[in-house]
Scaffold this active site. Structure first.
Site, PDB file in Angstrom:
ATOM      1  N   ASP A   1       0.571  -1.420  -0.205  1.00 16.04           N
ATOM      2  CA  ASP A   1       0.211   0.280   0.136  1.00 16.04           C
ATOM      3  C   ASP A   1       1.070   1.531   0.759  1.00 16.04           C
ATOM      4  O   ASP A   1       1.766   1.105   0.482  1.00 16.04           O
ATOM      5  CB  ASP A   1      -0.412   0.149   1.677  1.00 16.04           C
ATOM      6  CG  ASP A   1      -1.948   1.355   0.906  1.00 16.04           C
ATOM      7  OD1 ASP A   1      -2.594   1.368   0.931  1.00 16.04           O
ATOM      8  OD2 ASP A   1      -1.138   1.657   1.871  1.00 16.04           O
TER       9      ASP A   1
ATOM     10  N   GLU B   1       1.518  -0.813  -5.042  1.00 10.25           N
ATOM     11  CA  GLU B   1       0.172   0.124  -5.003  1.00 10.25           C
ATOM     12  C   GLU B   1       1.176   1.466  -5.673  1.00 10.25           C
ATOM     13  O   GLU B   1       1.617   2.450  -4.540  1.00 10.25           O
ATOM     14  CB  GLU B   1      -0.737   0.697  -4.176  1.00 10.25           C
ATOM     15  CG  GLU B   1      -1.877   1.245  -4.605  1.00 10.25           C
ATOM     16  CD  GLU B   1      -2.425   2.618  -3.305  1.00 10.25           C
ATOM     17  OE1 GLU B   1      -3.348   2.961  -3.502  1.00 10.25           O
ATOM     18  OE2 GLU B   1      -1.472   2.608  -1.837  1.00 10.25           O
TER      19      GLU B   1
HETATM   20  C1  GLC Z   1      -4.083   3.736  -0.444  1.00  9.86           C
HETATM   21  C2  GLC Z   1      -5.168   2.285  -0.330  1.00  9.86           C
HETATM   22  C3  GLC Z   1      -6.554   4.003   0.500  1.00  9.86           C
HETATM   23  C4  GLC Z   1      -5.859   4.108   1.695  1.00  9.86           C
HETATM   24  C5  GLC Z   1      -4.433   4.413   2.106  1.00  9.86           C
HETATM   25  C6  GLC Z   1      -3.819   4.849   3.378  1.00  9.86           C
HETATM   26  O1  GLC Z   1      -4.618   4.557  -1.164  1.00  9.86           O
HETATM   27  O2  GLC Z   1      -5.756   2.125  -1.120  1.00  9.86           O
HETATM   28  O3  GLC Z   1      -7.601   3.302   0.763  1.00  9.86           O
HETATM   29  O4  GLC Z   1      -6.984   4.796   2.405  1.00  9.86           O
HETATM   30  O5  GLC Z   1      -3.440   3.796   0.804  1.00  9.86           O
HETATM   31  O6  GLC Z   1      -3.267   3.877   3.580  1.00  9.86           O
END
Ligand code: GLC
Length: 565
Positions: A227, A288
């Site tokens: 993440d 991500e």
């Molecule tokens: C990522 C997740 C999101 C979250 C963020 C902070 O972007 O997909 O849902 O709010 O990280 O952890």
């Protein structure tokens, strides 16, 4: 389109450099994203959980996906939908127990499904014992050094240490009250206030996360989604950022930002890759990483870092032939030289539901707020989303499907203020409604809420609208024209078409507003985003279409899969 003379095929040829991973499962896998709180409720408390997921796994196997990615399932105060983790080595009691997690992993494997879990390394919950210890231990302590605590600027240290902003609005700094009751240091939180950032140059943080990775790899997970990967590196000295005209999170546009995509972060991923590579089977990291351009993204995908990454530019693209074609070309051109398969994605737990977005005037999504509140023509959006599904699943590489996308669920834009849970809503002073509208529990069966998500009579954590009986799994299963059956047929065909995974993409010449692509002699996909029906090539056979094809004519906002001549 006029500029579509057949282009060189950036083909994933067997000879392409694949870092030794040719044929690995993840290179063309379709992964279904489970948002566990909203998938299925096994114990009747109105919240999704792991017994519910366990029961739903055969549905996913039958749908034809290759694996699941489970959004965070760890203990969490749920200040940011579970992305605020208070223990990385356990399961949230609301979702179940570690034994339930083991059962999900085991059953998924029995059904031939891979399991990817969501690791959230940039920050912890403010309730994590590490953060509580940091608060208690005071300035200069080893405990505080795990996080980004700094003295404030200005007289009395009353100003934040720098000008960094939080993704959810406002300053990224919060001041704490020290044990003696006086205003003290500030800590940094890139996301919600309840999500303090870890300091990824700290040896304790690095060592503890090695254990987190091993803990889950030992339990048999096949992959880890990382993440907010670019948030983990921070420029030394934490200098002010230059946000230009917009002091807003614009991570696809930022260059040289001191708190996003800072190069030091790659050291961490190399360390993790060495750990994952000691495990049997293909264990993968999925980044991500929303960063500025393919060159920056490619750094995350070097052979000794992550295996794959989400394709945000594709997800955010407008429903427009030129825009889609250019993002597909840019993606393939950037991934092919590094031997990494691209991934394709249309929605997630962070995005407006696709049928709603595509039914609006603004069909692109740059940020969660873009187009929000605009009227949506759901019939139009659904037609486009059906075509988009066929386009996405015809592209070479892997794909992600967010739960409910296969049912064509719309966004729930009229949730009452008092049920909204996304920190975006409160932190923006109510100007951004946030992401709850795409996180409403799935409808499984029946005529009224809770549509068998929970037992009758239970109230779900976010209310489901009346009228969702038309989207239930039960209803769509029996309707040959449903979104569910379109996804199911496409996924099965994709798996059954011999050799599809091994061939790259080649564009055929096509009229303006039309995309026409070929995957060797296995599959051809025509998408009509022009303003009039187009004739499908005569020498082909229609395998699957998103809308009825009459006398060889493909309607507007429709796609067809064809068997090439
Ligand atoms: C990522 C997740 C999101 C979250 C963020 C902070 O972007 O997909 O849902 O709010 O990280 O952890």
């Amino acid at each position: 389109m006029t500029d579509t003379l057949p282009s060189a095929s950036p083909s994933a040829s067997p000879d392409a450099a694949t870092g030794g991973s040719a044929g690995a499962w993840w290179r063309d896998a379709v992964i279904y994203q489970v948002y566990p709180r909203s998938f299925a409720d096994g114990n009747g408390d109105g919240e999704g959980d792991l017994p519910g997921l366990l029961e739903g796994l055969p549905y996913l196997a039958d749908l034809g996906v290759d694996g699941i990615w489970i959004s965070p399932w760890f203990p969490s105060p749920m200040a940011d939908g579970g992305y605020d983790v208070s223990d990385f080595l356990d399961i949230h009691p609301m979702f179940g127990t570690l034994a339930d997690a083991d059962a999900v992993i085991a059953r998924a494997h029995e059904l031939g499904l891979k399991v990817i879990i969501d690791v959230v390394p940039n920050h912890t919950s403010d309730q994590h014992p590490w953060f509580r210890a940091a608060l208690a231990a005071g300035p200069g302590s080893r405990e505080r050094a795990r996080y980004l605590f700094r003295d404030g600027r200005g007289p009395g240290g009353d100003e934040p240490p720098n000008n960094w902003i939080s993704c959810f609005g406002g300053s990224a700094w919060e001041r704490v009250t020290e044990a003696d009751g006086r205003p003290g240091q500030w800590f940094m939180h890139m996301f919600a206030l309840e999500q303090p950032d870890l300091d990824w140059t700290n040896p304790d943080v690095l060592a503890d996360f090695d254990d987190v990775l091993r803990f889950w790899l030992d339990r048999g997970v096949d992959g880890l989604r990382i993440d907010a990967a670019p948030a983990m590196g921070k420029a030394a000295g934490l200098p002010d950022a230059d946000y230009g005209d917009v002091a807003e999170f614009r991570t696809l546009e930022w260059t040289d930002n001191p708190h996003w995509d800072v190069d030091t972060v790659h050291e961490v991923f190399r360390r993790w890759r060495r750990i994952a590579d000691t495990y049997e089977g293909d264990r993968v990291f999925v980044a991500e990483a929303v960063v500025n351009g393919p060159e920056r993204l490619a750094k995350y995908l070097r052979p000794d870092e992550m295996h794959s990454a989400f394709n945000f530019p594709y997800m955010k693209s407008a429903w427009d032939a030129g825009a889609l074609r250019s993002v597909i070309d840019a993606t393939l051109a950037s991934y092919e030289p590094i031997g990494v398969p691209s991934t394709w994605v249309l929605s997630s737990h962070d995005e407006t539901r696709l049928v709603t977005r595509y039914g609006r005037r603004t069909t692109s999504s740059v940020f969660i707020t873009d187009g929000a509140g605009e009227e949506s023509d759901l019939e139009l959006g659904t037609r486009r989303a059906r075509a988009a599904a066929l386009l996405m699943l015809a592209l070479p590489g892997g794909a992600y499907v967010y739960q409910g996308e296969e049912l064509g669920l719309p966004n729930v834009d009229d949730l009452p203020d008092e049920v909204l849970q996304d920190p975006m809503f409160a932190r923006s002073g109510g100007t951004m409604r946030g992401r709850d509208g795409c996180r409403v529990p799935l409808p499984w069966a029946g005529e009224h809420p809770p549509y068998a998500f929970s037992p009758a009579g239970a109230s779900t954590w976010l209310p489901q609208p009346e009228g969702w009986d038309r989207y239930t799994v039960e209803r769509e299963r029996d309707d040959p024209g449903s979104m569910l059956n379109l996804y199911r047929e496409a996924l099965h065909l994709r798996r059954d078409l011999p050799g599809l995974g091994a061939v790259g993409l080649r564009w055929r010449e096509s009229a303006d507003g039309v995309l026409d692509l070929e995957r060797g002699s296995v599959l051809r996909c025509v998408v009509n985003i022009s303003s009039a029906p187009v004739a499908l090539p005569g020498d082909t056979q229609v395998l699957l279409a998103s809308a009825p094809v009459d006398a060889g004519m493909l309607p507007v906002d429709a796609a067809a899969w064809l068997r090439p001549a």
